[in-house]
Design a protein around this motif. Structure first.
Motif, PDB file in Angstrom:
ATOM      1  N   PRO A 120       0.835  -1.205   0.000  1.00 25.39           N
ATOM      2  CA  PRO A 120       0.000   0.000   0.000  1.00 25.39           C
ATOM      3  C   PRO A 120       0.866   1.250   0.000  1.00 25.39           C
ATOM      4  O   PRO A 120       1.951   1.251   0.588  1.00 25.39           O
ATOM      5  N   GLU A 121       0.412   2.287  -0.697  1.00 21.36           N
ATOM      6  CA  GLU A 121       1.197   3.517  -0.792  1.00 21.36           C
ATOM      7  C   GLU A 121       0.985   4.362   0.463  1.00 21.36           C
ATOM      8  O   GLU A 121       0.209   5.294   0.497  1.00 21.36           O
ATOM      9  N   ASN A 122       1.657   3.998   1.507  1.00 19.52           N
ATOM     10  CA  ASN A 122       1.675   4.847   2.701  1.00 19.52           C
ATOM     11  C   ASN A 122       3.011   4.657   3.401  1.00 19.52           C
ATOM     12  O   ASN A 122       3.761   3.744   3.087  1.00 19.52           O
ATOM     13  N   LYS A 123       3.283   5.517   4.309  1.00 14.85           N
ATOM     14  CA  LYS A 123       4.605   5.495   4.945  1.00 14.85           C
ATOM     15  C   LYS A 123       4.617   4.646   6.217  1.00 14.85           C
ATOM     16  O   LYS A 123       5.638   4.452   6.838  1.00 14.85           O
ATOM     17  N   GLU A 124       3.465   4.148   6.608  1.00 12.94           N
ATOM     18  CA  GLU A 124       3.397   3.370   7.847  1.00 12.94           C
ATOM     19  C   GLU A 124       3.802   1.920   7.608  1.00 12.94           C
ATOM     20  O   GLU A 124       3.670   1.396   6.510  1.00 12.94           O
ATOM     21  N   LYS A 125       4.280   1.281   8.675  1.00  7.35           N
ATOM     22  CA  LYS A 125       4.562  -0.153   8.594  1.00  7.35           C
ATOM     23  C   LYS A 125       3.232  -0.886   8.456  1.00  7.35           C
ATOM     24  O   LYS A 125       2.265  -0.562   9.149  1.00  7.35           O
ATOM     25  N   CYS A 126       3.168  -1.865   7.575  1.00  6.34           N
ATOM     26  CA  CYS A 126       1.895  -2.562   7.369  1.00  6.34           C
ATOM     27  C   CYS A 126       2.064  -4.073   7.563  1.00  6.34           C
ATOM     28  O   CYS A 126       3.168  -4.610   7.465  1.00  6.34           O
ATOM     29  N   PRO A 127       0.947  -4.759   7.848  1.00  6.55           N
ATOM     30  CA  PRO A 127       0.989  -6.221   7.888  1.00  6.55           C
ATOM     31  C   PRO A 127       1.233  -6.759   6.477  1.00  6.55           C
ATOM     32  O   PRO A 127       0.950  -6.066   5.501  1.00  6.55           O
ATOM     33  N   VAL A 128       1.771  -7.952   6.377  1.00  3.55           N
ATOM     34  CA  VAL A 128       2.074  -8.547   5.066  1.00  3.55           C
ATOM     35  C   VAL A 128       1.644 -10.010   5.031  1.00  3.55           C
ATOM     36  O   VAL A 128       1.787 -10.739   6.015  1.00  3.55           O
ATOM     37  N   VAL A 129       1.141 -10.407   3.864  1.00  4.41           N
ATOM     38  CA  VAL A 129       0.823 -11.818   3.612  1.00  4.41           C
ATOM     39  C   VAL A 129       1.818 -12.345   2.580  1.00  4.41           C
ATOM     40  O   VAL A 129       2.002 -11.740   1.516  1.00  4.41           O
ATOM     41  N   ILE A 130       2.478 -13.456   2.902  1.00  2.80           N
ATOM     42  CA  ILE A 130       3.411 -14.106   1.974  1.00  2.80           C
ATOM     43  C   ILE A 130       2.675 -15.262   1.293  1.00  2.80           C
ATOM     44  O   ILE A 130       2.209 -16.188   1.960  1.00  2.80           O
ATOM     45  N   PHE A 131       2.562 -15.186  -0.040  1.00  3.24           N
ATOM     46  CA  PHE A 131       1.832 -16.194  -0.806  1.00  3.24           C
ATOM     47  C   PHE A 131       2.777 -17.242  -1.404  1.00  3.24           C
ATOM     48  O   PHE A 131       3.752 -16.898  -2.081  1.00  3.24           O
ATOM     49  N   SER A 132       2.477 -18.516  -1.152  1.00  9.48           N
ATOM     50  CA  SER A 132       3.255 -19.627  -1.715  1.00  9.48           C
ATOM     51  C   SER A 132       2.383 -20.398  -2.702  1.00  9.48           C
ATOM     52  O   SER A 132       1.352 -20.947  -2.326  1.00  9.48           O
ATOM     53  N   HIS A 133       2.832 -20.432  -3.956  1.00  7.28           N
ATOM     54  CA  HIS A 133       2.039 -21.068  -5.014  1.00  7.28           C
ATOM     55  C   HIS A 133       2.121 -22.596  -4.973  1.00  7.28           C
ATOM     56  O   HIS A 133       2.967 -23.178  -4.277  1.00  7.28           O
ATOM     57  N   GLY A 134       1.272 -23.235  -5.750  1.00  6.67           N
ATOM     58  CA  GLY A 134       1.233 -24.688  -5.818  1.00  6.67           C
ATOM     59  C   GLY A 134       2.175 -25.259  -6.865  1.00  6.67           C
ATOM     60  O   GLY A 134       2.970 -24.534  -7.485  1.00  6.67           O
ATOM     61  N   TYR A 135       2.067 -26.551  -7.078  1.00  5.06           N
ATOM     62  CA  TYR A 135       2.903 -27.290  -8.033  1.00  5.06           C
ATOM     63  C   TYR A 135       2.794 -26.675  -9.423  1.00  5.06           C
ATOM     64  O   TYR A 135       1.699 -26.508  -9.962  1.00  5.06           O
ATOM     65  N   ASN A 136       3.951 -26.328  -9.995  1.00  4.91           N
ATOM     66  CA  ASN A 136       4.028 -25.767 -11.345  1.00  4.91           C
ATOM     67  C   ASN A 136       3.261 -24.447 -11.483  1.00  4.91           C
ATOM     68  O   ASN A 136       2.849 -24.057 -12.576  1.00  4.91           O
ATOM     69  N   GLY A 137       3.033 -23.772 -10.348  1.00  5.87           N
ATOM     70  CA  GLY A 137       2.427 -22.446 -10.393  1.00  5.87           C
ATOM     71  C   GLY A 137       3.526 -21.393 -10.386  1.00  5.87           C
ATOM     72  O   GLY A 137       4.711 -21.699 -10.524  1.00  5.87           O
ATOM     73  N   ASN A 138       3.142 -20.128 -10.221  1.00  6.46           N
ATOM     74  CA  ASN A 138       4.149 -19.081 -10.066  1.00  6.46           C
ATOM     75  C   ASN A 138       3.570 -17.878  -9.326  1.00  6.46           C
ATOM     76  O   ASN A 138       2.427 -17.921  -8.871  1.00  6.46           O
ATOM     77  N   ASN A 139       4.364 -16.828  -9.219  1.00  6.32           N
ATOM     78  CA  ASN A 139       3.970 -15.670  -8.410  1.00  6.32           C
ATOM     79  C   ASN A 139       2.679 -15.014  -8.895  1.00  6.32           C
ATOM     80  O   ASN A 139       1.967 -14.386  -8.126  1.00  6.32           O
ATOM     81  N   ASN A 140       2.365 -15.165 -10.181  1.00  9.17           N
ATOM     82  CA  ASN A 140       1.157 -14.524 -10.735  1.00  9.17           C
ATOM     83  C   ASN A 140      -0.144 -15.115 -10.202  1.00  9.17           C
ATOM     84  O   ASN A 140      -1.199 -14.501 -10.326  1.00  9.17           O
ATOM     85  N   ASP A 141      -0.062 -16.316  -9.635  1.00 10.69           N
ATOM     86  CA  ASP A 141      -1.278 -17.023  -9.223  1.00 10.69           C
ATOM     87  C   ASP A 141      -2.095 -16.241  -8.198  1.00 10.69           C
ATOM     88  O   ASP A 141      -3.311 -16.417  -8.123  1.00 10.69           O
ATOM     89  N   PHE A 142      -1.428 -15.408  -7.417  1.00 11.72           N
ATOM     90  CA  PHE A 142      -2.146 -14.670  -6.379  1.00 11.72           C
ATOM     91  C   PHE A 142      -1.999 -13.153  -6.535  1.00 11.72           C
ATOM     92  O   PHE A 142      -2.063 -12.406  -5.564  1.00 11.72           O
ATOM     93  N   ALA A 143      -1.832 -12.719  -7.790  1.00 13.69           N
ATOM     94  CA  ALA A 143      -1.727 -11.282  -8.084  1.00 13.69           C
ATOM     95  C   ALA A 143      -3.024 -10.565  -7.713  1.00 13.69           C
ATOM     96  O   ALA A 143      -3.004  -9.490  -7.104  1.00 13.69           O
ATOM     97  N   MET A 144      -4.149 -11.147  -8.079  1.00 10.53           N
ATOM     98  CA  MET A 144      -5.444 -10.521  -7.779  1.00 10.53           C
ATOM     99  C   MET A 144      -5.627 -10.366  -6.273  1.00 10.53           C
ATOM    100  O   MET A 144      -6.004  -9.298  -5.776  1.00 10.53           O
TER     101      MET A 144
END
Length: 254
Positions: free
Chosen positions: A25-49
């Motif tokens: 998010p475009e703000n200067k505050e520290k924010c919570p983060v979710v780390i997404f791990s894709h499945g077999y033969n997937g990639n980073n785009n799988d959870f772009a939405m």
């Protein structure tokens, strides 16, 4: 609504380059983060939405390619060199790196893993409990070891190379999970956990998600009627919304 700042980020872990994309998010505050791990033969785009949805609502996200985890991976390693345990190393390195970022609230880092990435996430969460605020698993493939041990019951029966679902796996993948009981290695994670699973999943039977959920002390099991292994657009939208709600409910400062 926040503006989503999307950026390519390379993380170095265990001598390997891990390619990923951050959605902040475009703000200067520290924010919570979710780390997404894709499945077999997937990639980073799988959870772009999902990641864009989170960032516009004030929650950061990082999606990465497991090393050797896909024919489309931009991270290092051949697919034949990948195993559940090299993926565990990747995710562990990602967690440590992201917690060090200036714009990340290190006390509010969440893990999200889908399918094989769900299995890896569950295993990593056990070992990094103090660094993780909560965990979400989407049809986690807790059946992987059982499936392959049934197919290759002895070490001698394991092939050097195995083509599977458009990807070449090497001996390391099968040898490393030979005789491995996933359920003996998960369940100690004592933070809130949400497992989401479709009741029409033909790849990972619903019982695996249900059995996994029962092992955790603070777990919720959400069944998605009519969904298989890979959700519909409506199902994915609901997952994104539930992920945001889960983060909001579990934030340290709320």
């Amino acid at each position: 609504m926040n503006k989503c700042i999307k950026k390519e980020v390379i993380i170095n872990g265990n001598g390997r380059k891990i390619y990923g994309v951050s959605y902040m998010p475009e703000n200067k505050e520290k924010c919570p983060v979710v780390i997404f791990s894709h499945g077999y033969n997937g990639n980073n785009n799988d959870f772009a939405m999902n990641s864009e949805y989170l960032a516009t609502n004030g929650v950061g996200a990082y999606c990465f390619d497991f090393c050797g985890g896909s024919v489309n991976s931009k991270s290092e390693l051949k697919t034949s060199e990948m195993s559940i345990f090299t993926e565990k190393e990747d995710l562990s390195a990602v967690i440590d790196e992201i917690r060090s970022w200036d714009n990340v609230d290190e006390d509010n880092v969440f893990l999200f893993g889908a399918s094989q990435g769900g299995l890896v996430t569950a295993l990593v969460a056990e070992e990094h409990m103090e660094k993780i605020k909560g965990m979400l698993l989407l049809y986690p493939a807790l059946c992987i070891a059982d499936n392959w041990n049934e197919r290759f019951p002895t070490i001698e029966s394991i092939p050097d190379i195995q083509e599977f679902w458009g990807m070449t796996l090497g001996r390391i993948f099968f040898e490393s999970i030979h005789g491995y009981d996933v359920f003996k290695h998960i369940g100690k994670f004592n933070k809130n956990t949400l497992i989401m699973h479709g009741d029409k999943d033909e790849v990972v039977p619903l019982e695996y998600g249900n059995s996994g959920s029962k092992l955790y002390p603070h777990s919720k099991f959400e069944v998605f009627p009519g969904e298989g292994h890979g959700f519909s657009e409506a199902g994915n939208k609901r997952v994104a919304e539930m992920t945001y709600e889960f983060v909001k409910e579990n934030l340290n400062n709320m």
